[in-house]
Design a protein around this motif. Structure first.
Motif, PDB file in Angstrom:
ATOM      1  N   ALA A 141       0.622  -0.798  -0.113  1.00  0.00           N
ATOM      2  CA  ALA A 141      -0.074   0.156  -0.310  1.00  0.00           C
ATOM      3  C   ALA A 141       0.852   1.330   0.115  1.00  0.00           C
ATOM      4  N   ARG A 198       3.450   9.839   1.986  1.00  0.00           N
ATOM      5  CA  ARG A 198       4.243   8.860   1.258  1.00  0.00           C
ATOM      6  C   ARG A 198       6.080   8.559   1.442  1.00  0.00           C
ATOM      7  N   SER A 235      -1.180   5.105  -1.912  1.00  0.00           N
ATOM      8  CA  SER A 235      -2.346   4.704  -1.476  1.00  0.00           C
ATOM      9  C   SER A 235      -2.720   5.076   0.204  1.00  0.00           C
ATOM     10  N   ARG A 236      -3.044   6.278   0.213  1.00  0.00           N
ATOM     11  CA  ARG A 236      -2.708   7.189   1.829  1.00  0.00           C
ATOM     12  C   ARG A 236      -3.807   5.870   2.152  1.00  0.00           C
ATOM     13  N   GLU A 237      -4.798   5.848   1.786  1.00  0.00           N
ATOM     14  CA  GLU A 237      -6.267   4.516   2.580  1.00  0.00           C
ATOM     15  C   GLU A 237      -6.039   3.284   2.899  1.00  0.00           C
ATOM     16  N   ALA A 238      -5.256   2.686   1.772  1.00  0.00           N
ATOM     17  CA  ALA A 238      -5.163   1.557   2.431  1.00  0.00           C
ATOM     18  C   ALA A 238      -3.775   1.240   2.708  1.00  0.00           C
TER      19      ALA A 238
END
Length: 114
Positions: free
Chosen positions: A49, A100, A54-57
Motif C-alpha cells: 500500500a 508517502r 494509497s493513503r487509504e490502503a
C-alpha cells in the motif's frame, strides 16, 4: 473517547507510541509461529500500500498490523483499550499529514526488523 478527540497531534502520537511500544514488547515475548506468519503478511500488505502511494490502503493496512501486534501481546485489557481508542487516536492526527516518503521510511525500517 471525548478526551482523546480533543488531544493535539503530538499528544496523540506520543500516547500511541507508549501504548504500542509496551504492546510490542509483550508481543515479542508471547507470540506464536502463527502470529509471526500473520504479522509478516500484514507487513507485506502495508508495504504494498505504501509503495502504491494509497493513503487509504496504507492506513487500513497499518491499522490491521497494529491491531495484530496488540492481539499478540496476550493482554486483553490492552487490546480492548487500544480497540476503543485507536480510531479516535488516528482521527486526532490530521490525515493530510500522511506523507508517502514517511511511509516508505517506515516500510524500509520494518523490512530490516521484519
Amino acid at each position: 473517547m471525548r478526551r482523546v478527540q480533543r488531544a493535539g497531534a503530538m499528544d496523540a502520537i506520543e500516547f500511541r507510541s507508549v501504548l504500542e511500544r509496551g504492546a510490542a514488547c509483550l508481543a515479542a515475548s508471547r507470540r506464536t509461529a502463527a502470529d509471526i506468519a500473520k504479522l509478516r503478511e500484514l507487513l507485506q500488505r502495508q508495504r504494498a500500500a505504501g509503495l502504491a502511494g494509497s493513503r487509504e490502503a496504507y492506513a487500513e493496512a497499518d491499522s490491521a498490523l497494529h491491531t495484530a501486534v496488540l492481539a499478540c501481546s496476550g493482554n486483553a485489557l490492552l487490546s480492548e483499550v487500544y480497540g476503543h481508542l485507536g480510531g479516535a487516536l488516528k482521527l486526532a492526527v490530521n490525515p493530510d499529514l500522511w506523507d508517502r516518503a514517511l511511509a516508505l521510511r517506515e516500510i524500509n525500517f520494518t523490512r530490516r526488523v521484519g
